[in-house]
Design an enzyme around this catalytic site. Structure first.
Site, short mmCIF file in Angstrom:
data_model
loop_
_atom_site.label_atom_id
_atom_site.label_comp_id
_atom_site.label_asym_id
_atom_site.label_seq_id
_atom_site.Cartn_x
_atom_site.Cartn_y
_atom_site.Cartn_z
N MET A 18 -13.15 -20.58 3.11
CA MET A 18 -12.81 -20.52 4.54
C MET A 18 -11.65 -21.45 4.82
O MET A 18 -11.74 -22.67 4.63
CB MET A 18 -14.03 -20.88 5.40
CG MET A 18 -15.09 -19.79 5.42
SD MET A 18 -16.50 -20.18 6.47
CE MET A 18 -17.43 -21.29 5.43
N CYS A 102 -7.89 -11.07 3.36
CA CYS A 102 -7.42 -11.70 4.60
C CYS A 102 -6.82 -10.64 5.52
O CYS A 102 -5.90 -9.92 5.14
CB CYS A 102 -6.40 -12.81 4.31
SG CYS A 102 -5.90 -13.62 5.83
N LYS A 141 -11.66 -11.57 -4.32
CA LYS A 141 -12.51 -11.43 -3.14
C LYS A 141 -11.89 -10.38 -2.24
O LYS A 141 -10.72 -10.52 -1.84
CB LYS A 141 -12.64 -12.76 -2.40
CG LYS A 141 -13.45 -12.60 -1.11
CD LYS A 141 -13.98 -13.92 -0.62
CE LYS A 141 -14.73 -13.78 0.68
NZ LYS A 141 -13.86 -13.57 1.83
C1 FMN Z 1 -12.82 -19.80 9.57
C2 FMN Z 1 -12.80 -18.78 8.46
C3 FMN Z 1 -11.83 -18.88 7.48
C4 FMN Z 1 -11.81 -17.96 6.42
N1 FMN Z 1 -10.88 -18.11 5.43
C5 FMN Z 1 -10.95 -17.32 4.32
C6 FMN Z 1 -10.12 -17.56 3.19
O1 FMN Z 1 -9.33 -18.53 3.14
N2 FMN Z 1 -10.23 -16.71 2.14
C7 FMN Z 1 -11.11 -15.66 2.13
O2 FMN Z 1 -11.16 -14.91 1.15
N3 FMN Z 1 -11.91 -15.42 3.18
C8 FMN Z 1 -11.87 -16.23 4.25
N4 FMN Z 1 -12.74 -16.03 5.29
C9 FMN Z 1 -13.75 -14.96 5.19
C10 FMN Z 1 -15.07 -15.50 4.65
O3 FMN Z 1 -14.93 -15.97 3.33
C11 FMN Z 1 -16.17 -14.40 4.66
O4 FMN Z 1 -15.72 -13.33 3.90
C12 FMN Z 1 -16.49 -13.90 6.07
O5 FMN Z 1 -16.62 -14.98 6.98
C13 FMN Z 1 -17.78 -13.06 6.07
O6 FMN Z 1 -18.88 -13.81 5.60
P1 FMN Z 1 -19.96 -14.47 6.63
O7 FMN Z 1 -20.53 -13.33 7.44
O8 FMN Z 1 -20.98 -15.10 5.73
O9 FMN Z 1 -19.23 -15.43 7.48
C14 FMN Z 1 -12.75 -16.90 6.37
C15 FMN Z 1 -13.71 -16.81 7.38
C16 FMN Z 1 -13.74 -17.73 8.42
C17 FMN Z 1 -14.81 -17.60 9.47
#
Ligand code: FMN
Length: 333
Positions: A18, A102, A141
C-alpha cells in the site's frame, strides 16, 4: 504453506502493498503481529534508475522485516528490467513484485500498472525479460481485468507462469472498479485452478473469518490483506490465530491501540524526521482511533499538530478520559 521460489513463509497471511503506508515503520509492526510476508509500497522503475533519493530510500529493508517483497512498476521493458536488476543486486528484499494493478491514470497513462491487464503477450514478454535478468523470485500483483468487457485474469496469470513468474497475487476487481463494489472471489478461484504457481487471493478480506472463507472457497495459497490492516495490525495476528487455532478474535483495549500507534509514529520519525512523520501519521492516527468513542475530536486536533509531544499528550489524555469513564460506568453497575 505459502512458498514463493525458495522462500518459505511461516503462515498464509500477507500484508498487501500500500503506497504511503507500507514503509519499514508499518511493515515491521505487521511483521511483529505475525504476517508471514509483508509487501512494500510500489516504487517507480524510472525513479530507481534516475537514483531519485526518495525512491531509493523506499528500497530499504530492515533484516527484521524479512521475508519481504519489494514492488516496482513501469511500462517499458528496458527500464523495468534495469530497475529489477537494481533491486536484485542492491536490496535486502526476498522477492521482486511487479505492479499490474494500479488503477491511477497517472500510472496507466505510462502503460504501467493495470494497463498491462489488456495484453497477456506483453505480460509474458515483460515478466520473462525480468525473470531472466534477476536471481530473486519475481511475482506479479494484478487485478482481474481492465473492465467487465476485458477480464483476462486466467490468460494473464498463465502468461506470468509461462514467463517464469514465481507467484501471483490477484485482487478480484477490475481497474474501472478502483476500490468500489465487491471483490470477485470466483475469478480468484478460477485463476488458482488454472496455474500451478502459488496464488494469493486479495480483496475484501475484512475479518479473520473472511480470510478463512477465502482460503476455503478459492483454494488460494495465501490471503493478502490491505485496508483491514490500516490502523489495525491486530487483524493480522487475529487472522493467523483464527486460521491456525480457531481462536475467536478479541478486540485490543484502546490503550494498547494507542501504544502501537505511538510505536508507529516513533518509527516513522526515525525514518523521515519529526516534521514529515507527524503529518504522515495523521491518517494512521485516524485509522487507529476508528471506532473509539468520541475520537472524532481527537482526530481533528491531531490534524493540526506538528510535534510528537502534542500527538502523544493528546492521545494519552484521551485514553485516560476513556478509562476514567469506563471505571465510573463499571463502579456504577
Ligand atoms: C492506500 C492504498 C495504497 C495502495 N497501494 C498499492 C501499491 O502500492 N501497490 C499495489 O499493488 N496495490 C496497492 N493497493 C491495493 C492493495 O494492495 C489491495 O490490492 C487493495 O486494497 C484490495 O485489498 P483489500 O480489500 O484487502 O484492501 C493500495 C491500496 C490502498 C488502500
Amino acid at each position: 504453506m505459502l512458498q514463493i521460489g525458495s522462500i518459505k513463509m511461516k503462515n498464509q497471511v500477507v500484508l498487501a502493498p500500500m503506497a504511503g503506508v507500507c514503509n519499514p515503520a508499518f511493515r515491521l509492526i505487521a511483521k511483529e503481529f505475525g504476517a508471514g510476508l509483508v509487501c512494500a509500497e510500489m516504487v517507480s522503475d524510472k525513479a530507481i534508475l534516475h537514483k531519485n533519493e526518495k525512491s531509493l530510500s523506499m528500497l530499504y529493508v530492515d533484516e527484521r522485516e524479512k521475508p519481504l517483497s519489494l514492488q516496482i512498476f513501469g511500462g517499458e521493458k528496458e527500464t523495468l528490467v534495469e530497475a529489477a536488476k537494481f533491486v536484485d543486486q542492491n536490496t535486502n528484499a526476498d522477492i521482486i513484485d511487479i505492479n499490474m494493478g494500479c488503477p491511477v491514470p497517472k500510472i496507466t497513462k505510462c502503460d504501467a500498472g493495470a494497463k498491462w491487464l489488456l495484453d497477456p503477450n506483453k505480460i509474458y514478454e515483460m515478466v520473462s525479460a525480468t525473470v531472466d535478468a534477476v536471481r530473486k523470485p519475481v511475482t506479479v500483483k494484478m487485478r482481474m481485468g481492465w473492465d467487465e468487457e476485458h477480464i483476462f485474469a486466467v490468460e494473464n496469470a498463465q502468461a506470468v507462469e509461462r514467463a517464469g513468474g514465481s507467484a501471483i497475487a490477484l485482487h478480484g476487481r477490475t481497474r474501472v472498479q478502483m476500490y468500489e463494489g465487491v471483490a470477485n472471489w470466483d475469478i480468484i478461484k478460477q485463476v488458482k485452478g488454472s496455474v500451478s504457481i502459488p496464488v494469493m487471493g486479495n480483496g475484501d478480506v475484512k475479518t479473520p473469518e473472511d480470510a478463512k472463507r477465502m482460503l476455503d472457497e478459492t483454494g488460494v495459497d495465501g490471503v493478502m490483506i490491505g485496508r483491514a490492516a490500516l490502523g489495525n495490525p491486530w487483524m493480522l495476528y487475529q487472522t493467523i490465530n483464527y486460521l491456525e487455532h480457531g481462536v475467536t478474535p478479541v478486540e485490543p483495549p484502546p490503550r494498547e491501540k494507542i501504544d502501537v500507534c505511538m510505536v508507529h509514529l516513533d518509527r516513522l520519525i526515525d525514518l523521515k524526521g519529526e516534521n514529515v512523520a507527524v503529518r504522515e501519521m495523521r491518517k494512521h492516527a485516524a485509522w487507529y482511533l476508528k471506532g473509539m468513542r468520541g475520537s472524532g475530536r481527537i482526530r481533528d486536533q491531531i490534524n493540526q499538530f506538528a510535534t510528537r509531544d502534542d500527538v502523544a499528550n493528546t492521545l494519552y489524555g484521551y485514553i485516560e478520559q476513556l478509562e476514567e469513564q469506563q471505571a465510573e460506568t463499571s463502579s456504577a453497575v
